[in-house]
Design an enzyme around this catalytic site. Structure first.
Site, PDB file in Angstrom:
ATOM      1  N   ARG A 232       0.829  -1.206   0.000  1.00  6.89           N
ATOM      2  CA  ARG A 232       0.000   0.000   0.000  1.00  6.89           C
ATOM      3  C   ARG A 232       0.860   1.251   0.000  1.00  6.89           C
ATOM      4  O   ARG A 232       1.875   1.313   0.706  1.00  6.89           O
ATOM      5  CB  ARG A 232      -0.886   0.047   1.241  1.00  6.89           C
ATOM      6  CG  ARG A 232      -2.227  -0.631   1.059  1.00  6.89           C
ATOM      7  CD  ARG A 232      -3.058   0.052  -0.038  1.00  6.89           C
ATOM      8  NE  ARG A 232      -4.254  -0.689  -0.381  1.00  6.89           N
ATOM      9  CZ  ARG A 232      -4.302  -1.688  -1.281  1.00  6.89           C
ATOM     10  NH1 ARG A 232      -3.225  -2.065  -1.914  1.00  6.89           N
ATOM     11  NH2 ARG A 232      -5.437  -2.295  -1.541  1.00  6.89           N
ATOM     12  N   ASP A 256       4.852  -0.310  -6.546  1.00  8.93           N
ATOM     13  CA  ASP A 256       3.613  -0.557  -7.294  1.00  8.93           C
ATOM     14  C   ASP A 256       2.450   0.290  -6.786  1.00  8.93           C
ATOM     15  O   ASP A 256       1.450   0.440  -7.463  1.00  8.93           O
ATOM     16  CB  ASP A 256       3.250  -2.049  -7.153  1.00  8.93           C
ATOM     17  CG  ASP A 256       2.021  -2.438  -7.965  1.00  8.93           C
ATOM     18  OD1 ASP A 256       1.993  -2.123  -9.183  1.00  8.93           O
ATOM     19  OD2 ASP A 256       1.092  -3.060  -7.406  1.00  8.93           O
ATOM     20  N   GLU A 261      -3.361   7.839  -5.733  1.00 16.08           N
ATOM     21  CA  GLU A 261      -3.473   7.106  -6.999  1.00 16.08           C
ATOM     22  C   GLU A 261      -4.680   7.640  -7.765  1.00 16.08           C
ATOM     23  O   GLU A 261      -5.726   7.870  -7.155  1.00 16.08           O
ATOM     24  CB  GLU A 261      -3.648   5.607  -6.743  1.00 16.08           C
ATOM     25  CG  GLU A 261      -2.416   4.998  -6.084  1.00 16.08           C
ATOM     26  CD  GLU A 261      -2.498   3.485  -5.878  1.00 16.08           C
ATOM     27  OE1 GLU A 261      -3.487   2.873  -6.319  1.00 16.08           O
ATOM     28  OE2 GLU A 261      -1.572   2.927  -5.298  1.00 16.08           O
ATOM     29  N   HIS A 279       0.064   0.259  -9.866  1.00 24.16           N
ATOM     30  CA  HIS A 279      -0.788  -0.613  -9.039  1.00 24.16           C
ATOM     31  C   HIS A 279      -1.281  -1.826  -9.841  1.00 24.16           C
ATOM     32  O   HIS A 279      -2.471  -2.025 -10.045  1.00 24.16           O
ATOM     33  CB  HIS A 279      -1.980   0.162  -8.454  1.00 24.16           C
ATOM     34  CG  HIS A 279      -2.580  -0.494  -7.240  1.00 24.16           C
ATOM     35  ND1 HIS A 279      -3.219   0.202  -6.258  1.00 24.16           N
ATOM     36  CD2 HIS A 279      -2.654  -1.799  -6.852  1.00 24.16           C
ATOM     37  CE1 HIS A 279      -3.659  -0.625  -5.312  1.00 24.16           C
ATOM     38  NE2 HIS A 279      -3.330  -1.859  -5.664  1.00 24.16           N
ATOM     39  N   ALA A 282      -2.625  -6.842  -8.673  1.00 22.98           N
ATOM     40  CA  ALA A 282      -3.759  -7.766  -8.849  1.00 22.98           C
ATOM     41  C   ALA A 282      -4.224  -7.824 -10.297  1.00 22.98           C
ATOM     42  O   ALA A 282      -5.236  -8.459 -10.596  1.00 22.98           O
ATOM     43  CB  ALA A 282      -4.913  -7.305  -7.976  1.00 22.98           C
TER      44      ALA A 282
HETATM   45  N1  LIG Z   1      -0.442  -4.193  -5.125  1.00 20.08           N
HETATM   46  C1  LIG Z   1      -1.536  -4.872  -5.204  1.00 20.08           C
HETATM   47  O1  LIG Z   1      -2.213  -4.872  -6.213  1.00 20.08           O
HETATM   48  C2  LIG Z   1      -1.979  -5.702  -4.052  1.00 20.08           C
HETATM   49  C3  LIG Z   1      -1.735  -5.293  -2.768  1.00 20.08           C
HETATM   50  N2  LIG Z   1      -2.168  -6.039  -1.708  1.00 20.08           N
HETATM   51  C4  LIG Z   1      -1.839  -5.560  -0.383  1.00 20.08           C
HETATM   52  O2  LIG Z   1      -0.845  -6.397   0.192  1.00 20.08           O
HETATM   53  C5  LIG Z   1      -0.910  -6.311   1.613  1.00 20.08           C
HETATM   54  C6  LIG Z   1      -0.756  -7.687   2.235  1.00 20.08           C
HETATM   55  O3  LIG Z   1      -1.827  -8.521   1.850  1.00 20.08           O
HETATM   56  P1  LIG Z   1      -2.012  -9.967   2.501  1.00 20.08           P
HETATM   57  O4  LIG Z   1      -0.717 -10.658   2.607  1.00 20.08           O
HETATM   58  O5  LIG Z   1      -3.085 -10.624   1.738  1.00 20.08           O
HETATM   59  O6  LIG Z   1      -2.532  -9.576   3.948  1.00 20.08           O
HETATM   60  P2  LIG Z   1      -2.497 -10.464   5.271  1.00 20.08           P
HETATM   61  O7  LIG Z   1      -3.493  -9.868   6.170  1.00 20.08           O
HETATM   62  O8  LIG Z   1      -2.573 -11.912   4.946  1.00 20.08           O
HETATM   63  O9  LIG Z   1      -1.046 -10.169   5.862  1.00 20.08           O
HETATM   64  C7  LIG Z   1      -0.662  -8.956   6.410  1.00 20.08           C
HETATM   65  C8  LIG Z   1       0.383  -9.224   7.474  1.00 20.08           C
HETATM   66  O10 LIG Z   1       0.858  -7.986   7.976  1.00 20.08           O
HETATM   67  C9  LIG Z   1       1.113  -8.168   9.349  1.00 20.08           C
HETATM   68  N3  LIG Z   1       1.177  -6.900  10.058  1.00 20.08           N
HETATM   69  C10 LIG Z   1       0.147  -6.112  10.470  1.00 20.08           C
HETATM   70  N4  LIG Z   1       0.618  -5.054  11.131  1.00 20.08           N
HETATM   71  C11 LIG Z   1       1.962  -5.181  11.154  1.00 20.08           C
HETATM   72  C12 LIG Z   1       3.006  -4.392  11.714  1.00 20.08           C
HETATM   73  N5  LIG Z   1       2.741  -3.267  12.373  1.00 20.08           N
HETATM   74  N6  LIG Z   1       4.277  -4.802  11.538  1.00 20.08           N
HETATM   75  C13 LIG Z   1       4.550  -5.943  10.864  1.00 20.08           C
HETATM   76  N7  LIG Z   1       3.591  -6.738  10.331  1.00 20.08           N
HETATM   77  C14 LIG Z   1       2.327  -6.354  10.475  1.00 20.08           C
HETATM   78  C15 LIG Z   1       0.000  -9.052   9.815  1.00 20.08           C
HETATM   79  O11 LIG Z   1       0.332  -9.703  11.023  1.00 20.08           O
HETATM   80  C16 LIG Z   1      -0.151 -10.021   8.662  1.00 20.08           C
HETATM   81  O12 LIG Z   1       0.612 -11.186   8.885  1.00 20.08           O
HETATM   82  C17 LIG Z   1      -2.217  -5.588   1.915  1.00 20.08           C
HETATM   83  O13 LIG Z   1      -1.928  -4.237   2.179  1.00 20.08           O
HETATM   84  C18 LIG Z   1      -2.970  -5.654   0.617  1.00 20.08           C
HETATM   85  O14 LIG Z   1      -3.870  -4.608   0.475  1.00 20.08           O
HETATM   86  C19 LIG Z   1      -2.844  -7.211  -1.891  1.00 20.08           C
HETATM   87  C20 LIG Z   1      -3.112  -7.658  -3.150  1.00 20.08           C
HETATM   88  C21 LIG Z   1      -2.734  -6.931  -4.328  1.00 20.08           C
HETATM   89  O1  LIG Z   2      -6.372  -6.338  -3.445  1.00 21.66           O
HETATM   90  C1  LIG Z   2      -5.635  -5.394  -3.153  1.00 21.66           C
HETATM   91  O2  LIG Z   2      -5.338  -5.053  -2.010  1.00 21.66           O
HETATM   92  C2  LIG Z   2      -5.085  -4.579  -4.240  1.00 21.66           C
HETATM   93  O3  LIG Z   2      -4.311  -3.703  -3.981  1.00 21.66           O
HETATM   94  C3  LIG Z   2      -5.580  -4.766  -5.606  1.00 21.66           C
HETATM   95  O4  LIG Z   2      -6.210  -3.561  -5.967  1.00 21.66           O
HETATM   96  P1  LIG Z   2      -7.068  -3.457  -7.280  1.00 21.66           P
HETATM   97  O5  LIG Z   2      -8.230  -4.395  -7.124  1.00 21.66           O
HETATM   98  O6  LIG Z   2      -6.167  -3.906  -8.398  1.00 21.66           O
HETATM   99  O7  LIG Z   2      -7.457  -2.036  -7.388  1.00 21.66           O
END
Ligand SMILES: NC(=O)C1=CN([C@@H]2O[C@H](COP(=O)(O)OP(=O)(O)OC[C@H]3O[C@@H](n4cnc5c(N)ncnc54)[C@H](O)[C@@H]3O)[C@@H](O)[C@H]2O)C=CC1
Ligand SMILES: O=C(O)C(=O)COP(=O)(O)O
Length: 529
Positions: A232, A256, A261, A279, A282
């Site tokens: 993020r 990314d 945005e 971004h 996904a």
């Molecule tokens: N760039 C993109 O298109 C995408 C971005 N994302 C983002 O990726 C991130 C991670 O997604 P997931 O792995 O599915 O989430 P998740 O919830 O499975 O994992 C997040 C992890 O962060 C940890 N965490 C929370 N606070 C913390 C802190 N203060 N210090 C260290 N660790 C901490 C949690 O304990 C958890 O293990 C999210 O922000 C999500 O929105 C997800 C999918 C696509």
């Molecule tokens: O699932 C997430 O957290 C993502 O960042 C993906 O975002 P998007 O659905 O591609 O706008």
């Protein structure tokens, strides 16, 4: 009958619409355009978004019919979950839909940085054959630091282990057993920052995580370190990143996601040692199909009044097959309970007794509360805000389970303590192969009567002729009695009479019944609608 309306506020895969099926009116809007969004959301039942639509308190307040906000992806930082919960709106996401795609893009960024692929490609296309300038580094035996070892962090671990790297992780919420299972060494944030060759961030955006990688964190990193953010915008302080890149405090960055945005002209876009993508984490066919189908299924369930496994603001999740029939029953018992109250409620015990007591019955507590508040508040009451309504009224709610039960396989009971010191209770069960919903107890009196849309509860001093008097008054007013049960209190001669009638009983008729038989309680429970 008009169909429920589902608003698609961003571009979603064609599979999303297919999975929604023919039961909804589908509308489209551009959720990133605020005025379009606020106009379009006003009369829809569900909204589907990705990350570009801000479903904040203002948007939720403008959406008078909204029942579900569905995020076709992971991050929910663009949805005001608190405001949604207060308004009784379910929030769902698709937590595993795009994680493989996000993990793979992260690996792509790491390789791009290690081998300067984007810069070398751009130079060659511009006519420059430069080999030594783009000498890179291997991943083999390097230390990869993962901040946030959740779903995506774990997938990246598995993928990078194939490169024979050493994985360090910082995540205060992950157990050492989980880290050991993944083959990861858990370290402090400082250790991770100081030792890693590549630092990649995979946390949600929360007040705690925003700006976590700022000037101080960059100072602790090796000059040769690369930093990657596919999680993020805002987790990395963008101004500090620019300084670190420009001053050579770090070797490079792969980014990314951005604070704002879309962004197309941030200062660090101009630096050679940065790889940026708009971004795209996904943005794969597979992730979009999975995300769209997943939220479409959740929307179907939510609009059918069901609990949804992927709902983030409802405790309950998957409901056991044997618990499921109890949900409409206990919701009705909740409405009967409310009709029996004559003072404010201070405590509600939801008791589940019998064979199902060993299962996860949290959903029954939610359904009971939904029933209790349905006829009390003007706003929509759902599984989402029913516990909030109880909390706001200072009502203490307990879920009690016991396998011990007499007479029936399962009995569901709502017991309440009222502010005047009195107690009320209503119990119900499901009987026979047809699972008929019955009331089997009111205020401690034993009865057994099928629940119907119109119930009348009378409590009076036992004496001959009362039943005839009641029947006479109802008949005079054209109200047909479908069923009747009289139960005597164990300790005295008070009697409870529970009637099911074919039509609503006007208050004036109920008042004349009360007067004629000198009843201490004369209530109608209307379960229509
Ligand atoms: N760039 C993109 O298109 C995408 C971005 N994302 C983002 O990726 C991130 C991670 O997604 P997931 O792995 O599915 O989430 P998740 O919830 O499975 O994992 C997040 C992890 O962060 C940890 N965490 C929370 N606070 C913390 C802190 N203060 N210090 C260290 N660790 C901490 C949690 O304990 C958890 O293990 C999210 O922000 C999500 O929105 C997800 C999918 C696509
Ligand atoms: O699932 C997430 O957290 C993502 O960042 C993906 O975002 P998007 O659905 O591609 O706008």
């Amino acid at each position: 009958m008009t169909k429920p309306v589902v608003l698609l506020a961003e571009e979603l895969s064609p599979a999303t619409i297919e999975a929604l099926g023919p039961d909804f009116e589908i509308r489209h809007t551009d959720g990133a355009d605020r005025s379009q969004l606020l106009a379009a959301i006003a009369d829809v039942d569900a909204i589907l978004v990705r990350s570009a639509t801000q479903v904040d308190a203002e948007a939720i307040a403008a959406a008078k019919k909204l029942k579900v906000i569905a995020r076709a992806g992971v991050g929910l930082d663009n949805v005001d979950i608190k405001a949604a919960t207060q308004a009784g709106v379910m929030v769902v996401n698709a937590p595993t839909s795009n994680i493989v795609s996000a993990a793979e893009l992260t690996v792509g960024h790491i390789l791009s940085l290690a081998r300067h692929i984007p810069a070398a490609s751009a130079a060659l296309k511009a006519g420059e054959w430069k080999r030594s300038k783009y000498t890179g580094t291997e991943l083999y035996e390097k230390k990869i630091g993962i901040i946030g070892l959740g779903r995506i962090g774990a997938l990246i671990t598995a993928r990078l282990q194939a490169f024979e790297t050493q994985i360090l992780a910082y995540d205060p919420y992950v157990t050492s057993a989980r880290a050991a299972q993944l083959g990861v060494q858990l370290v402090s944030l400082d250790e991770l920052l100081e030792q890693s060759d590549f630092i990649t961030i995979h946390m949600p955006k929360t007040p705690e995580t925003v700006g976590m990688i700022g000037p101080e964190a960059f100072r602790k990193m090796k000059n040769s370190a690369y930093v990657i953010n596919v999680a993020r915008g805002g987790l990395i302080d963008e101004a500090a990143l620019f300084d670190a890149l420009q001053s050579g405090a770090i070797a490079g960055a792969g980014i990314d996601v951005f604070v704002k945005e879309p962004s197309t002209d941030l200062p660090f876009f101009g630096l050679d040692n940065v790889v940026v993508t708009p971004h795209l984490g996904a943005s794969t066919e597979e992730a979009q199909e999975k995300a769209g189908v997943s939220v479409a299924k959740s929307v179907r369930l939510a609009l059918a009044g069901e609990l949804v496994p992927d709902a983030v603001n409802v405790a309950g999740g998957v409901i056991d097959r044997e618990v499921r029939p109890g949900i409409p029953l206990i919701e009705k018992l909740g409405r009967v309970f409310t009709a029996l109250t004559h003072a404010s409620v201070t405590q509600i015990d939801v008791e589940v007794a019998g064979e199902i007591a060993g299962k996860d019955v949290k959903a029954l507590e939610l359904a009971a509360l939904k029933g209790v508040f349905t006829d009390v508040v003007s706003e929509q009451v759902s599984y989402v805000n029913a516990p909030v309504l109880a909390e706001q009224r200072g009502i203490n709610v307990r879920l009690i389970t016991t396998e011990e039960v007499a007479d029936y396989r399962n009995v569901l009971t709502l017991r309440g303590a009222l502010s005047d010191g009195s107690q009320i209770s209503v119990a119900g069960t499901l009987t026979g192969p047809k699972q008929i919903e019955k009331i089997v107890g009111v205020n401690g009196y034993d009865v057994e009567i099928p629940i119907s849309e119109h119930l009348v509860v009378l409590i009076y001093q036992d004496r001959p002729g009362v039943v005839g008097t009641v029947g006479g008054i109802l008949a005079e007013n054209g109200i047909n009695i479908a069923g009747m049960q009289v139960s005597r209190a164990q300790d005295g001669n008070q009697v409870l009479c529970l009637l099911t009638v074919d039509s609503a009983v006007p208050q004036a008729v109920l008042d004349s019944v009360r007067e004629a038989i000198d009843a201490s309680t004369a209530r109608e429970v209307d379960l229509e609608g």
